[in-house]
Write a protein that holds these residues in place. Structure first.
Motif, mmCIF file in Angstrom:
data_model
loop_
_atom_site.group_PDB
_atom_site.id
_atom_site.type_symbol
_atom_site.label_atom_id
_atom_site.label_comp_id
_atom_site.label_asym_id
_atom_site.label_seq_id
_atom_site.Cartn_x
_atom_site.Cartn_y
_atom_site.Cartn_z
ATOM 1 N N ASN A 105 -9.582 -0.106 -74.961
ATOM 2 C CA ASN A 105 -8.829 0.140 -76.174
ATOM 3 C C ASN A 105 -8.416 1.605 -76.219
ATOM 4 O OD1 ASN A 105 -9.200 -2.513 -77.106
ATOM 5 N ND2 ASN A 105 -11.183 -1.990 -77.985
ATOM 6 N N ARG A 106 -7.469 1.921 -77.096
ATOM 7 C CA ARG A 106 -7.038 3.316 -77.222
ATOM 8 C C ARG A 106 -8.191 4.197 -77.682
ATOM 9 N NH1 ARG A 106 -1.485 4.620 -80.150
ATOM 10 N NH2 ARG A 106 -0.833 3.554 -78.262
ATOM 11 N N SER A 107 -8.988 3.703 -78.596
ATOM 12 C CA SER A 107 -10.161 4.437 -79.064
ATOM 13 C C SER A 107 -11.384 3.952 -78.293
ATOM 14 C CB SER A 107 -10.365 4.214 -80.560
ATOM 15 O OG SER A 107 -9.267 4.705 -81.292
ATOM 16 N N ILE A 108 -12.168 4.903 -77.826
ATOM 17 C CA ILE A 108 -13.374 4.575 -77.052
ATOM 18 C C ILE A 108 -14.536 4.617 -78.023
ATOM 19 C CG2 ILE A 108 -14.695 5.142 -74.987
ATOM 20 C CD1 ILE A 108 -12.255 6.932 -74.175
ATOM 21 N N VAL A 109 -14.889 3.465 -78.553
ATOM 22 C CA VAL A 109 -15.900 3.406 -79.599
ATOM 23 C C VAL A 109 -17.056 2.514 -79.179
ATOM 24 C CG1 VAL A 109 -14.318 3.966 -81.470
ATOM 25 C CG2 VAL A 109 -14.581 1.588 -80.750
ATOM 26 N N PRO A 110 -18.287 2.893 -79.526
ATOM 27 C CA PRO A 110 -19.462 2.134 -79.069
ATOM 28 C C PRO A 110 -19.455 0.644 -79.399
ATOM 29 C CG PRO A 110 -20.147 4.272 -79.883
ATOM 30 C CD PRO A 110 -18.688 4.149 -80.192
ATOM 31 N N PRO A 111 -19.018 0.210 -80.572
ATOM 32 C CA PRO A 111 -19.098 -1.234 -80.855
ATOM 33 C C PRO A 111 -18.304 -2.118 -79.889
ATOM 34 C CG PRO A 111 -18.769 -0.012 -82.880
ATOM 35 C CD PRO A 111 -18.574 0.960 -81.759
ATOM 36 N N ALA A 112 -17.361 -1.544 -79.168
ATOM 37 C CA ALA A 112 -16.569 -2.339 -78.233
ATOM 38 C C ALA A 112 -17.297 -2.592 -76.919
ATOM 39 C CB ALA A 112 -15.234 -1.642 -77.966
ATOM 40 N N PHE A 113 -18.481 -2.016 -76.775
ATOM 41 C CA PHE A 113 -19.206 -2.093 -75.510
ATOM 42 C C PHE A 113 -20.550 -2.789 -75.721
ATOM 43 C CE2 PHE A 113 -16.455 0.440 -72.832
ATOM 44 C CZ PHE A 113 -15.641 1.036 -73.781
ATOM 45 N N ALA A 114 -20.816 -3.778 -74.865
ATOM 46 C CA ALA A 114 -21.960 -4.656 -75.102
ATOM 47 C C ALA A 114 -23.200 -4.286 -74.311
ATOM 48 C CB ALA A 114 -21.564 -6.095 -74.784
ATOM 49 N N SER A 115 -23.024 -3.766 -73.110
ATOM 50 C CA SER A 115 -24.163 -3.477 -72.232
ATOM 51 C C SER A 115 -24.210 -1.989 -71.953
ATOM 52 C CB SER A 115 -24.032 -4.242 -70.920
ATOM 53 O OG SER A 115 -24.010 -5.632 -71.150
ATOM 54 N N TRP A 116 -25.401 -1.403 -72.109
ATOM 55 C CA TRP A 116 -25.554 0.047 -72.021
ATOM 56 C C TRP A 116 -26.603 0.432 -70.990
ATOM 57 C CZ3 TRP A 116 -22.924 3.703 -75.051
ATOM 58 C CH2 TRP A 116 -22.065 3.159 -76.016
ATOM 59 N N GLY A 117 -26.359 1.560 -70.322
ATOM 60 C CA GLY A 117 -27.392 2.163 -69.511
ATOM 61 C C GLY A 117 -28.368 2.912 -70.394
ATOM 62 N N GLN A 118 -29.406 3.448 -69.780
ATOM 63 C CA GLN A 118 -30.447 4.132 -70.545
ATOM 64 C C GLN A 118 -30.076 5.573 -70.865
ATOM 65 O OE1 GLN A 118 -30.492 3.796 -67.309
ATOM 66 N NE2 GLN A 118 -31.062 5.809 -66.529
ATOM 67 N N GLY A 119 -29.038 6.068 -70.213
ATOM 68 C CA GLY A 119 -28.592 7.432 -70.454
ATOM 69 C C GLY A 119 -29.212 8.416 -69.484
ATOM 70 N N ILE A 120 -28.529 9.529 -69.315
ATOM 71 C CA ILE A 120 -29.027 10.588 -68.441
ATOM 72 C C ILE A 120 -28.709 11.932 -69.074
ATOM 73 C CG2 ILE A 120 -26.936 10.745 -67.028
ATOM 74 C CD1 ILE A 120 -28.910 11.043 -64.606
ATOM 75 N N GLN A 121 -29.655 12.852 -68.990
ATOM 76 C CA GLN A 121 -29.507 14.147 -69.629
ATOM 77 C C GLN A 121 -28.680 15.092 -68.772
ATOM 78 O OE1 GLN A 121 -30.913 15.340 -72.749
ATOM 79 N NE2 GLN A 121 -29.474 17.010 -72.299
ATOM 80 N N ASP A 122 -27.675 15.695 -69.400
ATOM 81 C CA ASP A 122 -26.929 16.776 -68.788
ATOM 82 C C ASP A 122 -27.126 18.011 -69.654
ATOM 83 O OD1 ASP A 122 -24.039 14.761 -67.838
ATOM 84 O OD2 ASP A 122 -26.008 15.034 -66.910
ATOM 85 N N THR A 123 -27.583 19.091 -69.038
ATOM 86 C CA THR A 123 -27.825 20.332 -69.764
ATOM 87 C C THR A 123 -26.971 21.435 -69.160
ATOM 88 O OG1 THR A 123 -30.097 19.664 -70.262
ATOM 89 C CG2 THR A 123 -29.554 22.002 -70.493
#
Length: 126
Positions: A105-123
């Motif tokens: 979609n034009r807007s990249i918004v979390p509700p449009a995405f169903a499956s997520w990774g656990q995330g990774i820290q960038d500092t």
């Protein structure tokens, strides 16, 4: 069941670069549009980029245009995010996520995405 794992994060100096990877297991990634998001301490999760299932269409948040590049290698079941010219304010946890659709979609918004990774820290240090 689709599972996503991010890698490639870490500590980098201001002005530096990182290349994040999002690797899938449990399903073929080529069915899904993939988004990258980030969440800084005390802030809401924001979408930074999205790539369509075939890789032909990409979308970026205005704040990262010209510095971030999203790409994918469906044969490797992996999506990449090249991040250049980082600034300390971009210190965050970076997530990849799979949409239930093949296009972004034009807007990249979390509700449009169903499956997520656990995330990774960038500092990003100053």
């Amino acid at each position: 069941q689709l599972q996503l794992v991010e890698s490639g994060g870490g500590l980098v100096q201001s002005g530096g670069s990182l290349r994040l990877s999002c690797t899938a297991s449990g399903a073929r990634l080529h069915y899904y549009a993939i988004g990258w998001f980030r969440q800084a301490p005390g802030k809401e999760r924001e979408g930074v980029s999205c790539i369509s299932s075939g890789g032909g269409n990409t979308n970026y948040a205005d704040s990262v245009k010209g510095r971030f590049t999203i790409s994918r290698d469906n044969a490797k079941n992996t999506v990449y995010l090249q991040i250049n010219s980082l600034i300390p304010e971009e210190t965050a946890i970076y997530y990849c996520a799979a949409s239930s659709l093949s296009q972004c979609n034009r807007s990249i918004v979390p509700p449009a995405f169903a499956s997520w990774g656990q995330g990774i820290q960038d500092t990003v240090s100053s």
